[in-house]
Design a protein around this motif. Structure first.
Motif, short mmCIF file in Angstrom:
data_model
loop_
_atom_site.label_atom_id
_atom_site.label_comp_id
_atom_site.label_asym_id
_atom_site.label_seq_id
_atom_site.Cartn_x
_atom_site.Cartn_y
_atom_site.Cartn_z
N VAL A 209 -21.09 -3.43 26.49
CA VAL A 209 -19.82 -3.32 27.21
C VAL A 209 -18.70 -4.17 26.60
CG1 VAL A 209 -18.86 -3.04 29.53
CG2 VAL A 209 -21.33 -3.05 29.24
N ALA A 210 -18.47 -5.38 27.14
CA ALA A 210 -17.34 -6.21 26.70
C ALA A 210 -17.45 -6.61 25.24
CB ALA A 210 -17.23 -7.46 27.58
N ALA A 211 -18.66 -6.58 24.67
CA ALA A 211 -18.84 -6.93 23.26
C ALA A 211 -18.08 -5.98 22.34
CB ALA A 211 -20.33 -6.93 22.90
N GLY A 212 -17.78 -4.79 22.83
CA GLY A 212 -17.02 -3.85 22.03
C GLY A 212 -15.65 -4.39 21.64
N MET A 213 -15.07 -5.23 22.48
CA MET A 213 -13.76 -5.82 22.17
C MET A 213 -13.88 -6.84 21.04
SD MET A 213 -11.89 -6.05 25.89
CE MET A 213 -13.20 -6.99 26.69
N ASP A 214 -14.99 -7.57 21.01
CA ASP A 214 -15.21 -8.51 19.91
C ASP A 214 -15.44 -7.76 18.61
OD1 ASP A 214 -15.02 -10.63 21.72
OD2 ASP A 214 -17.16 -10.60 22.13
N MET A 215 -16.16 -6.65 18.69
CA MET A 215 -16.40 -5.84 17.50
C MET A 215 -15.09 -5.27 16.96
SD MET A 215 -18.52 -2.26 17.10
CE MET A 215 -17.30 -1.39 18.09
N ILE A 216 -14.24 -4.76 17.85
CA ILE A 216 -13.00 -4.14 17.39
C ILE A 216 -12.04 -5.19 16.85
CG2 ILE A 216 -11.43 -4.10 19.38
CD1 ILE A 216 -12.50 -1.02 17.33
N ASN A 217 -12.11 -6.40 17.39
CA ASN A 217 -11.31 -7.49 16.84
C ASN A 217 -11.76 -7.78 15.41
OD1 ASN A 217 -9.50 -10.05 17.25
ND2 ASN A 217 -11.46 -10.86 16.56
N TYR A 218 -13.08 -7.77 15.18
CA TYR A 218 -13.61 -7.96 13.83
C TYR A 218 -13.18 -6.81 12.92
CZ TYR A 218 -16.91 -7.67 9.97
OH TYR A 218 -17.46 -7.54 8.72
N PHE A 219 -13.20 -5.60 13.43
CA PHE A 219 -12.76 -4.43 12.65
C PHE A 219 -11.32 -4.62 12.17
CE2 PHE A 219 -10.10 -0.61 13.24
CZ PHE A 219 -10.52 0.14 12.15
N ILE A 220 -10.44 -5.07 13.05
CA ILE A 220 -9.04 -5.27 12.67
C ILE A 220 -8.92 -6.40 11.65
CG2 ILE A 220 -6.74 -5.88 13.53
CD1 ILE A 220 -7.58 -4.62 16.24
N GLU A 221 -9.67 -7.48 11.87
CA GLU A 221 -9.66 -8.60 10.92
C GLU A 221 -10.08 -8.14 9.53
OE1 GLU A 221 -12.19 -11.80 12.01
OE2 GLU A 221 -10.75 -12.70 13.40
N LYS A 222 -11.17 -7.40 9.46
CA LYS A 222 -11.75 -7.02 8.17
C LYS A 222 -10.92 -5.97 7.44
CE LYS A 222 -15.76 -5.09 5.83
NZ LYS A 222 -17.20 -4.76 5.86
N PHE A 223 -10.54 -4.93 8.17
CA PHE A 223 -9.94 -3.78 7.48
C PHE A 223 -8.42 -3.82 7.43
CE2 PHE A 223 -14.16 -2.24 8.68
CZ PHE A 223 -14.58 -1.73 7.46
N PHE A 224 -7.81 -4.70 8.21
CA PHE A 224 -6.35 -4.79 8.19
C PHE A 224 -5.90 -6.21 7.85
CE2 PHE A 224 -7.28 -0.93 10.50
CZ PHE A 224 -6.36 -0.05 9.96
N ASP A 225 -5.89 -7.10 8.81
CA ASP A 225 -5.38 -8.43 8.54
C ASP A 225 -5.83 -9.39 9.64
OD1 ASP A 225 -3.23 -10.08 6.97
OD2 ASP A 225 -2.76 -10.40 9.07
N LYS A 226 -6.35 -10.55 9.24
CA LYS A 226 -6.86 -11.50 10.21
C LYS A 226 -5.76 -12.03 11.11
CE LYS A 226 -9.91 -15.51 10.59
NZ LYS A 226 -10.78 -16.45 9.84
N SER A 227 -4.59 -12.30 10.55
CA SER A 227 -3.49 -12.81 11.38
C SER A 227 -3.00 -11.75 12.35
CB SER A 227 -2.34 -13.29 10.49
OG SER A 227 -1.80 -12.24 9.72
N LEU A 228 -3.06 -10.48 11.93
CA LEU A 228 -2.67 -9.40 12.83
C LEU A 228 -3.67 -9.28 13.98
CD1 LEU A 228 -0.98 -6.96 13.64
CD2 LEU A 228 -2.27 -5.58 11.99
N ALA A 229 -4.96 -9.43 13.66
CA ALA A 229 -5.98 -9.39 14.70
C ALA A 229 -5.74 -10.50 15.72
CB ALA A 229 -7.37 -9.53 14.09
#
Length: 261
Positions: A209-229
């Motif tokens: 459940v809520a872990a999906g938000m941590d995963m998607i935060n990691y997705f944004i960090e990795k594939f886009f930009d850590k500061s943007l995440a």
């Protein structure tokens, strides 16, 4: 886009993320990560679509009298805390509140769309939908073509049944870990009991459940930009867990006492 998605993603490149809905999906599995993706779309060229078997409206309440009981296969694999087990036995899905969501495309209509990222939430409906051949076939076909697959909670069981996790490490909901392991026996998955999320190749699977938000935060960090995440998480007043090994629910639900290998 073909092949495995590689960072960094050009923010001007159009990227289509398709979330697969079914009766009994878990709202937070879906809308937690989508809130992050909606914010991400203000800075990038991503498109988010909702897909379901027949299109139209899908309820977060599972269809009645369809599929095995939530508890039927779990008990043989692991123990629950007594109070959780008793609560689950008494719970009637007929009395559980639910939401209805309009999807954008049916499986048939979505065949004409290039899906870069396939997003599969979990929910109580997975206990029956894991036997839905049309759903599993769609996940298999589009998952094989996608550049990245994201699963939340018991959505990993659907991906496993579709053959997408064969030979892969993955994790899932810790409360229902026994059911997932049992229902996907023979699918060749190396289930990781202690993890907030697991990345293996083009698959990123999160815990419950809520872990999906941590995963998607990691997705944004990795594939886009850590500061943007970080900017997005701050705007949502959310403090994400940033370690994939963090998992306080592993021991809470007794997985440290059971060997699923």
């Amino acid at each position: 886009m073909s092949g495995i998605l590689s960072p960094p993603v050009d923010p001007t490149h159009e990227l289509t993320i398709a979330a697969v809905l079914f009766p009994g999906f878990a709202p937070l599995d879906l809308f937690g990560p989508i809130e992050f993706l909606n914010a991400l779309s203000a800075f990038t060229n991503i498109k988010i679509i909702l897909v379901s078997e027949h299109g139209g409206t899908v309820s977060s309440k599972p269809e009645p009298n369809k599929g095995p009981s939530m508890m039927s296969k779990i008990k043989a694999k692991r123990r629950f805390l007594d109070e959780d087990l008793e609560r689950s036995r008494k719970m009637s899905m007929a009395n559980v509140a639910a939401q209805r969501v309009d999807t954008d495309y049916s499986f048939e209509q979505a065949q004409a769309i290039n899906i870069d990222i396939l997003f599969i939430p979990g929910g109580s409906g997975t206990r029956s939908e894991i036997n839905n051949d049309n759903l599993i076939s769609f996940i298999r076909q589009r998952g094989e073509l996608a550049s990245l697959i994201l699963t939340v909670c018991t959505g990993a069981a659907l991906a496993a049944k579709a053959g997408l996790l064969e030979g892969k490490k993955a994790t899932t909901n810790k409360w229902l870990f026994g059911w997932v392991a049992s229902a996907t026996e023979g699918c060749g998955v190396d289930w990781v009991t202690k993890a907030r999320w697991v990345e293996d190749g083009k698959i990123i699977s999160s815990s419950g459940v809520a872990a999906g938000m941590d995963m998607i935060n990691y997705f944004i960090e990795k594939f886009f930009d850590k500061s943007l995440a970080q900017r997005i998480a701050d705007s949502l007043e959310y403090e994400p867990q940033t370690s994939p090994e963090y998992d306080s629910f592993y021991s809470y639900f007794g997985l440290d006492e059971v060997d699923f290998k």
